[in-house]
Write an enzyme that holds these catalytic residues in place. Structure first.
Site: not given
Length: 506
Positions: A191, A266, A300, A400
């Site tokens: 997906k 992750e 990331c 973040e």
């Protein structure tokens, strides 16, 4: 005709099929719409233009895909590693053959600059080749001796797995997850992120054209609240590999708990680049700029916190500011562009909100700090941004942002630098710049991160482990670490002597 105009014309050719046919699901080797008939739109972040209507899969589509993956699992797992290697190499060949199509499509769907996406397909092919060559040894184990006993370990594929990939560099990250799963002998339900679904469709096409059996790789588009949730809860899916934000990872873990599903995450990062006064300062400045402003800051592993020793702080940050101010923002297909538009208006709004937050918290805006208009109207363009005068208590130093936003913080001592670097909920990567080798060892040992680069930007070596600690993830990718996730280990003990067996009841 300019280079940009030529590239736009080429992109039109690649995108025409999506505008005409839409983006379909692919289940059991057959492409089709969602069971519900519903679709959603994917638009280019460069100008807001409609690229395609995408099948909006739901629980019934996921169920079909999971059952197709389960039906294909036994035969795929039984195929020899050498035969899987041949197929995976052919997939890599197919990726290389369509590298331009993949790159141009990815640029228009994500807003990433062509100078970076031109290499995305080649990196994806490299991922497939690496794991193709490891497929024959995927089941290898150990021989472990004990008194009167020999233990032999083997590995077996865990079964059908779900792979949920993010919207930043989606093609490369999809190959990074799916290649080892296939090499291990697993089947896949993929997906992709709803913000950037186009290249996932290209990838599954390439795989089946290369001879991958039908049902081994299934694609279901959709949103996390329906397709994603159904995938993480489906009993036939034995594991979920997910790349994305930490809050979503926490949700996936809860959703998969009833089926005791294995997870590999992750997740996010708030990564420090720590610059000591004895470092090669020009190289450190170039690396700091590259690791926050390349890929639009939507990565990331970006070095979003710049920690600089106080004695050189002002001069070093001025050097970084000068470089940032010269970065070219532009259309993703312009070969000169470094920073393109952010992925979506929702994400753009999030990034822009931190500019007001930073000012309210007392940070100083050194460069950027605004949405770009004029020639950029209609797209989600944000200027490369640098904040100074910051401290670790500010939200721009803790959260973040996932955009081209860098926060500079001074430190006086090595101990203070380590305390600042570790004072976040994330622990994905860290970057250390110093010419003192003992300090480098000492500091990297204390830094709470899964991956650390010393005197280097992020340079990946595929056999090494990739992953984070704390809220940055669970598990490791790369080398045999990927097989540890996609495979179960079995131990078989053989008695080599007639050892004494306790006698009960006789």
């Amino acid at each position: 005709m300019s280079d940009l105009q030529q590239n736009l014309a080429r992109a039109e050719g690649y995108l025409a099929r999506f505008a005409r046919d839409g983006v379909l699901n692919h289940i059991g080797g057959v492409s089709g719409p969602a069971d519900s008939g519903e679709t959603f739109e994917t638009r280019s972040p460069a100008d807001g233009r409609l690229l395609a209507k995408v099948a909006r899969g739901g629980a019934s589509d996921i169920d079909k895909a999971a059952r197709a993956a389960k039906a294909a699992f036994r035969s795929w797992a039984a195929l020899s590693g050498a035969d899987r290697r041949k197929i995976l190499h052919r997939i890599a060949d197919g990726i290389v053959a369509r590298a331009d199509e993949i790159a141009f499509t990815e640029c228009m769907d994500t807003g990433q600059a062509l100078r970076f996406m031109s290499k995305a397909a080649l990196r994806g092919a490299e991922n497939f080749r690496f794991y193709a060559d490891k497929a024959p040894e995927a089941r290898d184990g150990q021989s472990i001796q004990a008194p009167g006993q020999v233990n032999i370990t083997t590995r077996h594929p865990i079964g059908p797995v779900g792979v949920i990939t993010p919207w930043n560099t989606p093609f490369m990250l999809s190959t990074w997850k799916i290649a080892p799963a296939l090499a291990a002998g697993c089947t896949v339900v993929h997906k992709p992120a709803e913000f950037s679904p186009l290249t996932a469709r290209l990838l599954v096409e390439i795989a089946e054209e290369a001879g991958l059996p039908k049902g081994v790789w299934n694609l279901v588009n959709g949103f996390g609240e329906d397709a994603g949730k159904a995938l993480t809860m489906h009993p036939d899916i034995k594991a979920i590999a997910f790349v994305g934000e930490s809050r979503t990872g926490s949700m996936i873990m809860r959703q998969g708990s009833d089926t005791l599903k294995r997870v590999h995450f992750e997740l996010g990062g708030k990564n420090p680049v720590v610059v000591f006064a004895d470092a090669d300062l020009e190289r450190a400045a170039d690396a700091a700029v590259f690791m926050i402003y390349s890929l639009n800051g939507e990565r990331c592993t970006s070095s979003s916190r710049l920690l600089v020793e106080e004695s050189i702080h002002d001069a070093f940050v001025a050097r970084v500011a000068e470089k940032a101010a010269r970065i070219k923002v532009g259309h993703p297909l312009d070969p000169q562009t470094v920073i393109g538009p952010l992925i979506h208006e929702v994400h753009e709004k999030k990034v822009l909100s931190y500019f007001d937050i930073a000012r309210e918290d007392g940070a100083t805006l050194a460069v950027g700090g605004q949405k770009l208009g004029g020639e950029f109207a209609g797209g989600h363009y944000v200027a490369p941004t640098l904040f100074t005068g910051a401290n670790q208590s500010m939200r721009i130093a803790q959260e973040e942002i996932f955009g081209p936003v860098l926060t500079a913080i001074p430190f006086r001592t090595e101990e203070e630098a380590l305390a600042i670097a570790n004072d976040v909920e994330y622990g994905l990567t860290g970057y250390i710049w110093t010419n003192d080798v003992t300090r480098a060892f000492r500091f990297s040992e204390g830094l709470e991160a899964g991956m650390i680069w010393v005197n280097s930007e992020n340079v990946r070596h595929l056999p090494t482990p990739f992953g984070g600690v704390k809220n940055s993830g669970i598990g490791r990718d790369g080398g045999d670490w990927s097989f540890d996730f996609y495979m179960e280990t079995k131990n078989i003990a053989f008695a080599t002597v007639a050892h004494a067996i306790p006698k009960l009841g006789g």
